[in-house]
Design a protein around this motif. Sequence first.
Motif, PDB file in Angstrom:
ATOM      1  N   VAL A 154      -1.121   5.194  -0.938  1.00 35.89           N
ATOM      2  CA  VAL A 154      -1.870   6.437  -0.345  1.00 35.89           C
ATOM      3  C   VAL A 154      -1.877   6.178   1.340  1.00 35.89           C
ATOM      4  O   VAL A 154      -1.485   6.848   2.140  1.00 35.89           O
ATOM      5  CB  VAL A 154      -3.030   6.837  -0.861  1.00 35.89           C
ATOM      6  N   ARG A 155      -2.252   5.195   1.550  1.00 32.69           N
ATOM      7  CA  ARG A 155      -2.435   4.598   3.009  1.00 32.69           C
ATOM      8  C   ARG A 155      -1.023   4.490   3.779  1.00 32.69           C
ATOM      9  O   ARG A 155      -1.014   5.034   4.630  1.00 32.69           O
ATOM     10  CB  ARG A 155      -3.079   3.366   3.206  1.00 32.69           C
ATOM     11  N   TYR A 156      -0.154   3.938   3.042  1.00 29.64           N
ATOM     12  CA  TYR A 156       1.270   3.697   3.716  1.00 29.64           C
ATOM     13  C   TYR A 156       2.096   5.290   3.793  1.00 29.64           C
ATOM     14  O   TYR A 156       2.481   5.455   4.537  1.00 29.64           O
ATOM     15  CB  TYR A 156       2.221   2.715   2.868  1.00 29.64           C
ATOM     16  N   GLU A 157       1.965   5.741   2.693  1.00 28.02           N
ATOM     17  CA  GLU A 157       2.610   7.179   2.502  1.00 28.02           C
ATOM     18  C   GLU A 157       2.188   7.998   3.770  1.00 28.02           C
ATOM     19  O   GLU A 157       2.851   8.849   4.351  1.00 28.02           O
ATOM     20  CB  GLU A 157       2.541   7.807   1.164  1.00 28.02           C
ATOM     21  N   ARG A 158       0.941   8.098   3.726  1.00 25.28           N
ATOM     22  CA  ARG A 158       0.138   8.998   4.865  1.00 25.28           C
ATOM     23  C   ARG A 158       0.653   8.564   6.204  1.00 25.28           C
ATOM     24  O   ARG A 158       0.856   9.313   7.078  1.00 25.28           O
ATOM     25  CB  ARG A 158      -1.245   8.890   4.780  1.00 25.28           C
ATOM     26  N   ALA A 159       0.720   7.141   6.526  1.00 27.32           N
ATOM     27  CA  ALA A 159       1.218   6.603   7.769  1.00 27.32           C
ATOM     28  C   ALA A 159       2.610   6.977   8.011  1.00 27.32           C
ATOM     29  O   ALA A 159       2.864   7.118   9.141  1.00 27.32           O
ATOM     30  CB  ALA A 159       0.947   5.012   7.866  1.00 27.32           C
ATOM     31  N   LEU A 160       3.336   6.847   6.888  1.00 26.66           N
ATOM     32  CA  LEU A 160       4.665   7.230   7.239  1.00 26.66           C
ATOM     33  C   LEU A 160       5.025   8.725   7.646  1.00 26.66           C
ATOM     34  O   LEU A 160       5.775   8.965   8.335  1.00 26.66           O
ATOM     35  CB  LEU A 160       5.660   7.097   5.630  1.00 26.66           C
ATOM     36  N   ARG A 161       4.185   9.747   7.040  1.00 29.05           N
ATOM     37  CA  ARG A 161       4.197  11.008   7.062  1.00 29.05           C
ATOM     38  C   ARG A 161       3.674  11.541   8.758  1.00 29.05           C
ATOM     39  O   ARG A 161       4.127  12.255   9.142  1.00 29.05           O
ATOM     40  CB  ARG A 161       3.500  11.901   5.877  1.00 29.05           C
ATOM     41  N   LEU A 162       2.831  10.525   9.075  1.00 32.52           N
ATOM     42  CA  LEU A 162       2.241  10.807  10.448  1.00 32.52           C
ATOM     43  C   LEU A 162       2.883  10.149  11.535  1.00 32.52           C
ATOM     44  O   LEU A 162       2.300   9.879  12.639  1.00 32.52           O
ATOM     45  CB  LEU A 162       0.786  10.502  10.465  1.00 32.52           C
ATOM     46  N   TYR A 163       4.025   9.113  11.141  1.00 32.63           N
ATOM     47  CA  TYR A 163       4.489   8.473  12.243  1.00 32.63           C
ATOM     48  C   TYR A 163       3.546   7.643  12.863  1.00 32.63           C
ATOM     49  O   TYR A 163       3.642   7.228  13.936  1.00 32.63           O
ATOM     50  CB  TYR A 163       5.291   9.223  13.345  1.00 32.63           C
ATOM     51  N   SER A 164       2.807   6.793  12.042  1.00 35.79           N
ATOM     52  CA  SER A 164       1.726   5.875  12.543  1.00 35.79           C
ATOM     53  C   SER A 164       2.110   4.638  12.282  1.00 35.79           C
ATOM     54  O   SER A 164       3.202   4.310  10.995  1.00 35.79           O
ATOM     55  CB  SER A 164       0.323   6.293  11.956  1.00 35.79           C
ATOM     56  N   PRO A 165       1.597   3.509  12.794  1.00 38.98           N
ATOM     57  CA  PRO A 165       1.785   2.152  12.376  1.00 38.98           C
ATOM     58  C   PRO A 165       1.210   2.056  11.133  1.00 38.98           C
ATOM     59  O   PRO A 165       0.298   2.495  10.591  1.00 38.98           O
ATOM     60  CB  PRO A 165       1.156   1.167  13.348  1.00 38.98           C
ATOM     61  N   LEU A 166       1.912   1.060  10.186  1.00 38.73           N
ATOM     62  CA  LEU A 166       1.600   0.904   8.710  1.00 38.73           C
ATOM     63  C   LEU A 166       0.420   0.125   8.988  1.00 38.73           C
ATOM     64  O   LEU A 166      -0.004  -1.005   9.662  1.00 38.73           O
ATOM     65  CB  LEU A 166       2.727   0.361   7.908  1.00 38.73           C
ATOM     66  N   PRO A 167      -0.639   0.447   7.985  1.00 38.93           N
ATOM     67  CA  PRO A 167      -1.905  -0.335   8.085  1.00 38.93           C
ATOM     68  C   PRO A 167      -1.618  -1.668   7.361  1.00 38.93           C
ATOM     69  O   PRO A 167      -0.762  -1.935   6.641  1.00 38.93           O
ATOM     70  CB  PRO A 167      -2.794   0.403   6.938  1.00 38.93           C
ATOM     71  N   ALA A 168      -2.679  -2.840   7.510  1.00 36.13           N
ATOM     72  CA  ALA A 168      -2.708  -3.851   7.143  1.00 36.13           C
ATOM     73  C   ALA A 168      -2.566  -3.762   5.577  1.00 36.13           C
ATOM     74  O   ALA A 168      -3.455  -2.866   4.881  1.00 36.13           O
ATOM     75  CB  ALA A 168      -3.832  -4.855   7.725  1.00 36.13           C
ATOM     76  N   SER A 169      -2.090  -5.088   4.825  1.00 33.60           N
ATOM     77  CA  SER A 169      -2.091  -5.006   3.343  1.00 33.60           C
ATOM     78  C   SER A 169      -3.623  -5.378   3.074  1.00 33.60           C
ATOM     79  O   SER A 169      -4.549  -6.392   3.603  1.00 33.60           O
ATOM     80  CB  SER A 169      -1.187  -6.103   3.068  1.00 33.60           C
ATOM     81  N   LEU A 170      -3.876  -4.733   1.964  1.00 28.35           N
ATOM     82  CA  LEU A 170      -5.183  -4.927   1.301  1.00 28.35           C
ATOM     83  C   LEU A 170      -5.200  -6.079   0.208  1.00 28.35           C
ATOM     84  O   LEU A 170      -6.131  -6.403  -0.338  1.00 28.35           O
ATOM     85  CB  LEU A 170      -5.736  -3.635   0.557  1.00 28.35           C
ATOM     86  N   PHE A 171      -3.783  -6.430  -0.354  1.00 28.55           N
ATOM     87  CA  PHE A 171      -3.669  -7.252  -1.551  1.00 28.55           C
ATOM     88  C   PHE A 171      -3.517  -8.670  -1.098  1.00 28.55           C
ATOM     89  O   PHE A 171      -3.939  -9.399  -1.878  1.00 28.55           O
ATOM     90  CB  PHE A 171      -2.570  -6.612  -2.285  1.00 28.55           C
ATOM     91  N   ALA A 172      -2.760  -9.092  -0.177  1.00 30.79           N
ATOM     92  CA  ALA A 172      -2.404 -10.437  -0.086  1.00 30.79           C
ATOM     93  C   ALA A 172      -3.578 -11.271  -0.194  1.00 30.79           C
ATOM     94  O   ALA A 172      -3.346 -12.334  -0.819  1.00 30.79           O
ATOM     95  CB  ALA A 172      -1.420 -10.451   1.280  1.00 30.79           C
ATOM     96  N   LEU A 173      -4.574 -11.445   0.694  1.00 28.11           N
ATOM     97  CA  LEU A 173      -5.718 -12.366   0.682  1.00 28.11           C
ATOM     98  C   LEU A 173      -6.306 -12.318  -0.630  1.00 28.11           C
ATOM     99  O   LEU A 173      -6.540 -13.662  -1.263  1.00 28.11           O
ATOM    100  CB  LEU A 173      -6.453 -12.191   1.951  1.00 28.11           C
ATOM    101  N   PRO A 174      -6.815 -11.373  -1.050  1.00 27.75           N
ATOM    102  CA  PRO A 174      -7.502 -11.176  -2.354  1.00 27.75           C
ATOM    103  C   PRO A 174      -7.109 -12.005  -3.514  1.00 27.75           C
ATOM    104  O   PRO A 174      -7.276 -12.688  -4.493  1.00 27.75           O
ATOM    105  CB  PRO A 174      -8.179  -9.948  -2.619  1.00 27.75           C
ATOM    106  N   VAL A 175      -5.435 -11.818  -3.742  1.00 27.27           N
ATOM    107  CA  VAL A 175      -4.693 -12.083  -4.775  1.00 27.27           C
ATOM    108  C   VAL A 175      -4.472 -13.623  -4.569  1.00 27.27           C
ATOM    109  O   VAL A 175      -4.570 -14.297  -5.577  1.00 27.27           O
ATOM    110  CB  VAL A 175      -3.554 -11.236  -5.038  1.00 27.27           C
TER     111      VAL A 175
END
Length: 120
Positions: free
Chosen positions: A81-102
């Motif tokens: 959701v976060r990445y798709e919304r950023a793509l639609r708004l021509y915004s920078p992609l947000p940082a990953s939520l997954f890498a560090l916890p996994v």
Amino acid sequence: MARQRFPASVYDNGDEPDARFSLANERTFLAWIRTSLALLAAGIALEVLGLDLHDAFRIAASVVLMVTGIAAAPLAWWGWVRYERALRLYSPLPASLFALPVTLAVSVSGILVVLGFLFR
């Protein structure tokens, strides 16, 4: 009449991005779902296989893997959701939520398995 797309919180914002980017975002989402399933399977397998490990360490490693697998699925959705919304708004992609916890969960479960082997 235009069909409503789900989730509206994503598709009612911004402009339609290049399909290649949306499809890449979907593939990333599916990769995280596969990772979620793999973590769940690893946690279950560690417990079911009955390896000759100290019980407490084996159970702890299994729980860490299964909880991480359970948490990864909703995080995958939220990330999509976060990445798709950023793509639609021509915004920078947000940082990953997954890498560090996994990374931390897999490392902790690996350490627990090693300790379970050493203290059996």
